[in-house]
Design an enzyme around this catalytic site. Structure first.
Site, PDB file in Angstrom:
ATOM      1  N   HIS A 187     -10.005  10.548 -15.230  1.00  0.00           N
ATOM      2  CA  HIS A 187      -8.696  10.103 -15.710  1.00  0.00           C
ATOM      3  C   HIS A 187      -8.076  11.149 -16.639  1.00  0.00           C
ATOM      4  O   HIS A 187      -6.873  11.413 -16.591  1.00  0.00           O
ATOM      5  CB  HIS A 187      -8.822   8.770 -16.457  1.00  0.00           C
ATOM      6  N   GLU A 428      -6.053   6.487   6.630  1.00  0.00           N
ATOM      7  CA  GLU A 428      -7.029   6.883   5.610  1.00  0.00           C
ATOM      8  C   GLU A 428      -8.443   6.415   5.939  1.00  0.00           C
ATOM      9  O   GLU A 428      -9.352   6.569   5.125  1.00  0.00           O
ATOM     10  CB  GLU A 428      -6.604   6.358   4.236  1.00  0.00           C
ATOM     11  N   ASP A 452      -8.844   9.128   0.472  1.00  0.00           N
ATOM     12  CA  ASP A 452      -9.784   8.175   1.064  1.00  0.00           C
ATOM     13  C   ASP A 452     -10.328   8.671   2.399  1.00  0.00           C
ATOM     14  O   ASP A 452     -11.503   8.464   2.709  1.00  0.00           O
ATOM     15  CB  ASP A 452      -9.113   6.808   1.245  1.00  0.00           C
ATOM     16  N   CYS A 499       0.090  12.472   2.282  1.00  0.00           N
ATOM     17  CA  CYS A 499       0.473  12.034   0.946  1.00  0.00           C
ATOM     18  C   CYS A 499      -0.694  12.044  -0.042  1.00  0.00           C
ATOM     19  O   CYS A 499      -0.569  11.564  -1.163  1.00  0.00           O
ATOM     20  CB  CYS A 499       1.111  10.642   0.973  1.00  0.00           C
TER      21      CYS A 499
END
Length: 538
Positions: A187, A428, A452, A499
């Site tokens: 993060h 994905e 993913d 994306c």
């Protein structure tokens, strides 16, 4: 001069004083208490204060960075209400006469060890959050302020940084981040990229207190931090900084220009965003549309499902802000690493492979149709497209389309205007890639979620730092799947885009263009640099 190396998270040059953020261990009173009920009241009051602090941090982060980044804080807010944690603390206070601070510290360490020892990388990743929230509670109870404060422009050096550490710091004073631990997928790393702060993780630097306050420099291009850099090093870094500034200035000349190769191949260069607060960044960075608008921000950080009107207003704002440019909104993708307590989702050993995204929506059709109605209403105010995430089979897409048709009819029946929407899918899963020919007959477009798709193809959790050396985003199997997806789309006469984070990888841009992808969608900060790269291609 001393220098240390690590992995680059965000490139760039930075100068400032080395500021070591070292977490001192909180010493808590281990002596037994005389009034367990009073001690329990101390704990419950600390929980309320911690929730207030995190609420303030949430609002601060949302205002400064956007809704999605602020959701990081919600993980800890949910932990404050965790029944297992609460019961363990209560047991120590009432049955062992522990003082509140000691009970929190002890339970926090116990839970940290339990989560850190789990095989599931997702659950392992919760361990630092547990340590963080335990420390916050203990410091409130003891009255000891453990917050990090910057007083001057700083090269921040730490063992590791929790999201709340990073979010609490004054962004204007952060020149660079350097940590001994962490990963490019953490993060804090994501926040560093958003803020365009040169950052290095897994650096081989010692947390030597003698470094604190000394002049430091970071070469984010090479992944090197210098303590008391010599004249030659300063000169080299200053030159690189001038080059970076010149490059940034040259990018400004590309505003308003088409994203097109020298041979005439046109690419739509769009932006990925997480909330309506990010719309200005899309405009400021001259994106040609929105390729991924994550709708989860509307569902998280609250106690119940968002209503149709609230969603309509958010989607309408995006449609109007883009003034006719396409806005692709991903339907709800909750589950896995994005949780909301009121959904009542079951605990899972491997949530990335579990009950998430379209799998939830196809079960909770009332919730799903509320979102779809809001999207059709917003489509009357601009060019909106919708993509369904985690599609693995044709029947799933067909069912999504049936529910969309029902939602549109309900909007019209209510007397409101329903606009037209392109209905596409995120590719994905390997299953969707291998069945792309069949899915292309039902979809208006494909948008590949490479994050993913990569982890599912390679069977590697992308959040697990221990597996980083195996996470090959250029793996031949992934390349073959990407080729198949683009070819299937074009055979069916539909367009295909990328994306995921791979869209901004400079080593992959030419490959995607050669494969025939029609659109690339990236974080807004990467738009102009990617446009320059594409315009220089043959």
């Amino acid at each position: 001069m001393e220098q240390f190396s690590g992995k680059t998270v965000f490139p760039g040059i930075a100068f400032g004083k080395a500021t070591l953020l070292i977490k001192e261990e909180l010493v808590t009173d281990k002596s037994p208490c005389t009034d367990p009920d009073a001690e329990w009241a101390v704990y419950t009051n600390a929980v309320k204060e911690a929730d207030n602090q995190l609420d303030a941090l949430f609002e601060k982060t949302r205002n400064e960075l956007g809704e999605e980044e602020a959701l990081i804080v919600d993980v800890q807010r949910m932990m404050l209400q965790d029944d297992d944690f609460l019961d363990a603390v209560k047991d120590l206070i009432q049955n062992e006469a522990s003082r509140a601070a000691y009970a929190v510290d002890r339970v926090g360490k116990q839970f940290y060890d339990q989560f850190a020892a789990l095989d599931d990388p997702y659950m392992q990743a919760r361990a630092p959050d547990i340590a963080d929230i335990s420390r916050r509670l203990a410091s409130i109870i003891t009255g000891i302020n453990t917050a990090f404060i910057l007083t001057e422009p700083s090269i921040v050096i730490a063992e590791d940084l929790t999201p709340s550490d990073t979010l609490s710091l004054d962004k204007k004073l952060i020149r660079a981040f350097v940590t001994r631990k962490g990963s490019p997928q953490s993060h804090t790393a994501i926040l560093a990229r958003i803020l365009k702060i040169p950052s290095i993780v897994q650096a081989d630097i010692n947390l030597n207190k003698e470094f604190d306050g000394k002049i430091a420099a970071v070469d984010g291009h090479a992944g090197i931090v210098y303590i008391e850099p010599d004249e030659a090093t300063n000169k080299k870094l200053n030159q690189q900084e001038e080059t970076d500034r010149a490059e940034e200035k040259s990018l400004e000349t590309l505003r308003g220009l088409p994203t097109i190769t020298k041979s005439g191949k046109k690419i739509e260069l769009a932006a990925n965003i997480g909330s309506v607060e990010d719309l200005q960044a899309v405009i400021d960075n001259d994106a040609e549309g929105i390729g991924l608008f994550r709708s989860e921000f509307l569902y998280m950080g609250r106690n119940n499902y968002p209503g149709e009107e609230e969603q309509f207003n958010a989607y309408k704002a995006a449609a109007e802000a883009l003034k006719g440019k396409r806005v692709i909104i991903r339907t709800l993708d909750i589950g896995a690493d994005k949780q909301a307590a009121y959904f009542g989702l079951p605990g899972e050993e491997n949530p990335a492979l579990g009950y998430r995204a379209v799998r939830i929506c196809l079960d909770r059709t009332d919730m799903f149709k509320t979102q779809l109605r809001a999207l059709y209403r917003a489509a009357a105010f601009g060019r909106i497209a919708v993509m369904f995430p985690m599609i693995a089979s044709v029947w799933e897409l067909k069912r999504c389309k049936e529910l969309a048709a029902e939602a549109k009819a309900e909007v019209t029946k209510s007397g409101k205007i329903a606009g037209d929407i392109e209905l596409g899918i995120m590719v994905e899963t390997p299953a969707a890639a291998l069945c792309a020919d069949d899915l292309a007959k039902e979809a208006a477009f494909f948008s590949v979620g490479t994050n993913d798709l990569t982890q599912y193809t390679l069977a590697i959790d992308r959040q697990n730092a221990d597996l980083e050396k195996y996470l090959d985003t250029h793996h031949p199997a992934l390349i073959k799947l990407l080729e198949m997806i683009a070819e299937s789309a074009h055979r069916a006469g539909i367009w295909a885009g990328i994306c995921g984070e791979l869209a901004s990888d400079p080593e992959m841009t030419a490959t995607f263009v050669k494969m025939g992808y029609d659109e690339l969608s990236v974080s807004p900060v990467f738009i102009l640099g990617l446009r320059k790269r594409i315009r220089e291609m043959e």
